[in-house]
Design a protein around this motif. Sequence first.
Motif, PDB file in Angstrom:
ATOM      1  N   SER A 272       0.760  -2.015  -0.430  1.00 30.51           N
ATOM      2  CA  SER A 272       0.127  -0.270  -0.066  1.00 30.51           C
ATOM      3  C   SER A 272       0.914   1.303   0.141  1.00 30.51           C
ATOM      4  O   SER A 272       0.242   2.358  -0.154  1.00 30.51           O
ATOM      5  CB  SER A 272      -1.348   0.108   1.108  1.00 30.51           C
ATOM      6  N   GLY A 273       1.881   1.420   0.757  1.00 33.43           N
ATOM      7  CA  GLY A 273       2.826   2.303   1.212  1.00 33.43           C
ATOM      8  C   GLY A 273       3.671   2.802  -0.862  1.00 33.43           C
ATOM      9  O   GLY A 273       3.098   3.612  -1.029  1.00 33.43           O
ATOM     10  N   ARG A 274       3.671   2.079  -1.565  1.00 36.11           N
ATOM     11  CA  ARG A 274       4.228   1.994  -3.175  1.00 36.11           C
ATOM     12  C   ARG A 274       2.523   2.445  -4.454  1.00 36.11           C
ATOM     13  O   ARG A 274       3.364   3.143  -4.197  1.00 36.11           O
ATOM     14  CB  ARG A 274       5.053   0.542  -3.109  1.00 36.11           C
TER      15      ARG A 274
ATOM     16  N   ALA B  29       2.554   6.170  -5.791  1.00 35.91           N
ATOM     17  CA  ALA B  29       2.269   5.998  -7.335  1.00 35.91           C
ATOM     18  C   ALA B  29       0.949   7.141  -7.157  1.00 35.91           C
ATOM     19  O   ALA B  29       0.753   7.856  -8.142  1.00 35.91           O
ATOM     20  CB  ALA B  29       1.357   4.706  -7.980  1.00 35.91           C
ATOM     21  N   ALA B  30       0.103   6.608  -6.048  1.00 38.14           N
ATOM     22  CA  ALA B  30      -0.664   7.535  -6.475  1.00 38.14           C
ATOM     23  C   ALA B  30      -0.353   8.583  -6.367  1.00 38.14           C
ATOM     24  O   ALA B  30      -0.708  10.626  -7.291  1.00 38.14           O
ATOM     25  CB  ALA B  30      -2.215   7.854  -5.825  1.00 38.14           C
ATOM     26  N   ALA B  31       0.071   9.420  -5.338  1.00 37.41           N
ATOM     27  CA  ALA B  31       0.994  10.838  -5.290  1.00 37.41           C
ATOM     28  C   ALA B  31       1.261  11.298  -6.280  1.00 37.41           C
ATOM     29  O   ALA B  31       1.888  12.584  -6.721  1.00 37.41           O
ATOM     30  CB  ALA B  31       1.718  10.922  -3.813  1.00 37.41           C
TER      31      ALA B  31
ATOM     32  N   VAL C 275       6.868  12.970   1.239  1.00 44.89           N
ATOM     33  CA  VAL C 275       6.734  12.488   1.832  1.00 44.89           C
ATOM     34  C   VAL C 275       5.744  10.826   1.662  1.00 44.89           C
ATOM     35  O   VAL C 275       6.751  10.411   2.427  1.00 44.89           O
ATOM     36  CB  VAL C 275       6.107  13.147   2.698  1.00 44.89           C
ATOM     37  N   TYR C 276       5.314  11.207   0.729  1.00 39.72           N
ATOM     38  CA  TYR C 276       5.033  10.101   0.383  1.00 39.72           C
ATOM     39  C   TYR C 276       6.366   8.957  -0.719  1.00 39.72           C
ATOM     40  O   TYR C 276       5.905   7.339  -0.229  1.00 39.72           O
ATOM     41  CB  TYR C 276       3.457   9.969  -0.985  1.00 39.72           C
TER      42      TYR C 276
END
Length: 66
Positions: free
Chosen positions: A14-16, A20-22, A38-39
Amino acid sequence: MLRLLHLPLGRPGSGRERYAAAMWFHARGELSHRALEVYRVLSPRDGDDPAQLLDAEPRPAPASGP
């Protein structure tokens, strides 16, 4: 993309996915470079909450739809 940006914490990968969305929002000019960083930093850490580091940072608002 907004759904991906707000995936539940702790889900494997989920972090990755949030990162990607960020990147997508950043490319559209809707997310600052600081927020993108940050992301990026948190991308390998699925359980860490970016919101804690972004409290003062504006984030993309949900798109209004029909």
